[in-house]
Design a protein around this motif. Structure first.
Motif, PDB file in Angstrom:
ATOM      1  N   GLY A 176       5.538  49.671 -15.544  1.00 55.31           N
ATOM      2  CA  GLY A 176       6.109  48.329 -15.504  1.00 55.31           C
ATOM      3  C   GLY A 176       6.036  47.620 -14.172  1.00 55.31           C
ATOM      4  O   GLY A 176       6.603  46.540 -14.020  1.00 55.31           O
ATOM      5  N   PHE A 177       5.356  48.193 -13.183  1.00 53.49           N
ATOM      6  CA  PHE A 177       5.266  47.525 -11.888  1.00 53.49           C
ATOM      7  C   PHE A 177       4.512  46.208 -12.034  1.00 53.49           C
ATOM      8  O   PHE A 177       3.467  46.157 -12.691  1.00 53.49           O
ATOM      9  CB  PHE A 177       4.517  48.405 -10.872  1.00 53.49           C
ATOM     10  CG  PHE A 177       5.327  49.528 -10.305  1.00 53.49           C
ATOM     11  CD1 PHE A 177       6.118  49.338  -9.185  1.00 53.49           C
ATOM     12  CD2 PHE A 177       5.287  50.787 -10.889  1.00 53.49           C
ATOM     13  CE1 PHE A 177       6.853  50.394  -8.658  1.00 53.49           C
ATOM     14  CE2 PHE A 177       6.020  51.838 -10.378  1.00 53.49           C
ATOM     15  CZ  PHE A 177       6.809  51.640  -9.250  1.00 53.49           C
ATOM     16  N   ARG A 201       8.756  51.950   2.509  1.00 54.43           N
ATOM     17  CA  ARG A 201       8.446  50.714   1.775  1.00 54.43           C
ATOM     18  C   ARG A 201       8.046  51.029   0.337  1.00 54.43           C
ATOM     19  O   ARG A 201       8.465  50.345  -0.595  1.00 54.43           O
ATOM     20  CB  ARG A 201       7.339  49.921   2.494  1.00 54.43           C
ATOM     21  CG  ARG A 201       7.013  48.615   1.820  1.00 54.43           C
ATOM     22  CD  ARG A 201       8.177  47.631   1.854  1.00 54.43           C
ATOM     23  NE  ARG A 201       7.882  46.501   0.997  1.00 54.43           N
ATOM     24  CZ  ARG A 201       8.765  45.889   0.231  1.00 54.43           C
ATOM     25  NH1 ARG A 201      10.022  46.268   0.222  1.00 54.43           N
ATOM     26  NH2 ARG A 201       8.407  44.880  -0.535  1.00 54.43           N
ATOM     27  N   ALA A 202       7.243  52.075   0.148  1.00 55.56           N
ATOM     28  CA  ALA A 202       6.861  52.484  -1.212  1.00 55.56           C
ATOM     29  C   ALA A 202       8.094  52.911  -2.002  1.00 55.56           C
ATOM     30  O   ALA A 202       8.240  52.566  -3.180  1.00 55.56           O
ATOM     31  CB  ALA A 202       5.833  53.604  -1.163  1.00 55.56           C
ATOM     32  N   ASP A 203       8.991  53.656  -1.343  1.00 55.43           N
ATOM     33  CA  ASP A 203      10.240  54.061  -1.995  1.00 55.43           C
ATOM     34  C   ASP A 203      11.055  52.840  -2.409  1.00 55.43           C
ATOM     35  O   ASP A 203      11.613  52.792  -3.508  1.00 55.43           O
ATOM     36  CB  ASP A 203      11.082  54.944  -1.069  1.00 55.43           C
ATOM     37  CG  ASP A 203      10.506  56.326  -0.867  1.00 55.43           C
ATOM     38  OD1 ASP A 203       9.672  56.769  -1.680  1.00 55.43           O
ATOM     39  OD2 ASP A 203      10.902  56.974   0.130  1.00 55.43           O
ATOM     40  N   HIS A 204      11.112  51.854  -1.534  1.00 60.27           N
ATOM     41  CA  HIS A 204      11.871  50.630  -1.821  1.00 60.27           C
ATOM     42  C   HIS A 204      11.286  49.891  -3.032  1.00 60.27           C
ATOM     43  O   HIS A 204      12.029  49.442  -3.911  1.00 60.27           O
ATOM     44  CB  HIS A 204      11.882  49.719  -0.588  1.00 60.27           C
ATOM     45  CG  HIS A 204      12.585  48.428  -0.811  1.00 60.27           C
ATOM     46  ND1 HIS A 204      13.964  48.335  -0.857  1.00 60.27           N
ATOM     47  CD2 HIS A 204      12.110  47.177  -1.025  1.00 60.27           C
ATOM     48  CE1 HIS A 204      14.299  47.074  -1.093  1.00 60.27           C
ATOM     49  NE2 HIS A 204      13.194  46.359  -1.202  1.00 60.27           N
ATOM     50  N   ILE A 205       9.974  49.795  -3.079  1.00 60.12           N
ATOM     51  CA  ILE A 205       9.308  49.129  -4.207  1.00 60.12           C
ATOM     52  C   ILE A 205       9.620  49.870  -5.507  1.00 60.12           C
ATOM     53  O   ILE A 205       9.938  49.255  -6.528  1.00 60.12           O
ATOM     54  CB  ILE A 205       7.787  49.044  -3.967  1.00 60.12           C
ATOM     55  CG1 ILE A 205       7.502  48.090  -2.803  1.00 60.12           C
ATOM     56  CG2 ILE A 205       7.056  48.588  -5.227  1.00 60.12           C
ATOM     57  CD1 ILE A 205       6.073  48.156  -2.292  1.00 60.12           C
ATOM     58  N   ALA A 206       9.563  51.195  -5.471  1.00 57.52           N
ATOM     59  CA  ALA A 206       9.856  51.994  -6.669  1.00 57.52           C
ATOM     60  C   ALA A 206      11.323  51.862  -7.068  1.00 57.52           C
ATOM     61  O   ALA A 206      11.636  51.784  -8.261  1.00 57.52           O
ATOM     62  CB  ALA A 206       9.491  53.454  -6.435  1.00 57.52           C
ATOM     63  N   ARG A 207      12.214  51.805  -6.087  1.00 57.55           N
ATOM     64  CA  ARG A 207      13.649  51.630  -6.408  1.00 57.55           C
ATOM     65  C   ARG A 207      13.899  50.270  -7.052  1.00 57.55           C
ATOM     66  O   ARG A 207      14.707  50.154  -7.979  1.00 57.55           O
ATOM     67  CB  ARG A 207      14.495  51.787  -5.151  1.00 57.55           C
ATOM     68  CG  ARG A 207      14.781  53.215  -4.809  1.00 57.55           C
ATOM     69  CD  ARG A 207      15.881  53.342  -3.730  1.00 57.55           C
ATOM     70  NE  ARG A 207      15.749  54.632  -3.109  1.00 57.55           N
ATOM     71  CZ  ARG A 207      15.087  54.884  -1.979  1.00 57.55           C
ATOM     72  NH1 ARG A 207      14.520  53.897  -1.314  1.00 57.55           N
ATOM     73  NH2 ARG A 207      14.998  56.097  -1.500  1.00 57.55           N
ATOM     74  N   GLU A 208      13.233  49.241  -6.549  1.00 49.93           N
ATOM     75  CA  GLU A 208      13.369  47.913  -7.158  1.00 49.93           C
ATOM     76  C   GLU A 208      12.909  47.948  -8.609  1.00 49.93           C
ATOM     77  O   GLU A 208      13.552  47.355  -9.481  1.00 49.93           O
ATOM     78  CB  GLU A 208      12.544  46.873  -6.384  1.00 49.93           C
ATOM     79  CG  GLU A 208      13.145  46.450  -5.084  1.00 49.93           C
ATOM     80  CD  GLU A 208      12.298  45.421  -4.355  1.00 49.93           C
ATOM     81  OE1 GLU A 208      11.050  45.388  -4.560  1.00 49.93           O
ATOM     82  OE2 GLU A 208      12.871  44.647  -3.580  1.00 49.93           O
ATOM     83  N   GLN A 209      11.803  48.633  -8.878  1.00 48.86           N
ATOM     84  CA  GLN A 209      11.308  48.742 -10.253  1.00 48.86           C
ATOM     85  C   GLN A 209      12.305  49.504 -11.119  1.00 48.86           C
ATOM     86  O   GLN A 209      12.562  49.124 -12.263  1.00 48.86           O
ATOM     87  CB  GLN A 209       9.931  49.417 -10.280  1.00 48.86           C
ATOM     88  CG  GLN A 209       9.336  49.536 -11.659  1.00 48.86           C
ATOM     89  CD  GLN A 209       9.153  48.189 -12.349  1.00 48.86           C
ATOM     90  OE1 GLN A 209       9.079  47.138 -11.705  1.00 48.86           O
ATOM     91  NE2 GLN A 209       9.093  48.210 -13.654  1.00 48.86           N
ATOM     92  N   LEU A 210      12.860  50.577 -10.584  1.00 45.50           N
ATOM     93  CA  LEU A 210      13.868  51.345 -11.314  1.00 45.50           C
ATOM     94  C   LEU A 210      15.082  50.474 -11.642  1.00 45.50           C
ATOM     95  O   LEU A 210      15.591  50.505 -12.767  1.00 45.50           O
ATOM     96  CB  LEU A 210      14.289  52.573 -10.507  1.00 45.50           C
ATOM     97  CG  LEU A 210      15.373  53.444 -11.110  1.00 45.50           C
ATOM     98  CD1 LEU A 210      14.965  53.989 -12.477  1.00 45.50           C
ATOM     99  CD2 LEU A 210      15.714  54.591 -10.152  1.00 45.50           C
TER     100      LEU A 210
END
Length: 137
Positions: free
Chosen positions: A58-59, A80-89
């Motif tokens: 769903g990104f 930053r990658a972790d942050h992007i994944a957390r936003e998606q979660l």
């Protein structure tokens, strides 16, 4: 080297989608043969597989673009990658919460028993009058 059809099959992505990703700049335009056929390399297959998996999760395209940029710098911190994944979660969890509300409301509407005519149908009445809903959805 892969043709666009072969790349499509190997990555599980339709040919028009590959062309779309090229237009969006997610995949570089490939070299072409003398017969003007696109020829993709293994790195293109890996990149396309990355994009497809990210889309399956769903990104959005812009997040994928940023993740691809980050992936070119393996020595950089991962925050930053972790942050992007957390936003998606977080987005997925919000969608699940909305879907649970919809499920509860639909179950309530359907549970009002059987009716014999459309004129007596609670489903039709509830869809016609949002005020009959128990909660906002």
């Amino acid at each position: 080297m892969y043709s666009i059809g072969d790349l499509s099959k190997r990555a599980g992505v339709k040919v028009p989608t590959i062309r779309y990703y090229e237009q969006m700049g997610l995949i570089s335009a490939p070299d072409r043969t003398e017969g003007n056929q696109r020829r993709y390399e293994k790195s293109d297959l890996e990149r396309l597989t990355f994009i497809r998996h990210a889309r399956d999760l769903g990104f959005p395209i812009e997040a994928i673009r940023e993740l691809l940029t980050l992936s070119r710098h393996p020595e950089e911190p991962c925050e930053r990658a972790d942050h992007i994944a957390r936003e998606q979660l977080d987005d997925v969890r919000e969608k699940i919460a909305r879907l649970k509300k919809l499920e509860a409301e639909l179950a309530r509407i359907v549970s009002h028993g059987e009716c014999h005519t459309v004129g007596d149908c609670y489903v039709i009445r509830a869809l016609s009058d949002h005020g009959l809903c128990e909660q906002e959805h």
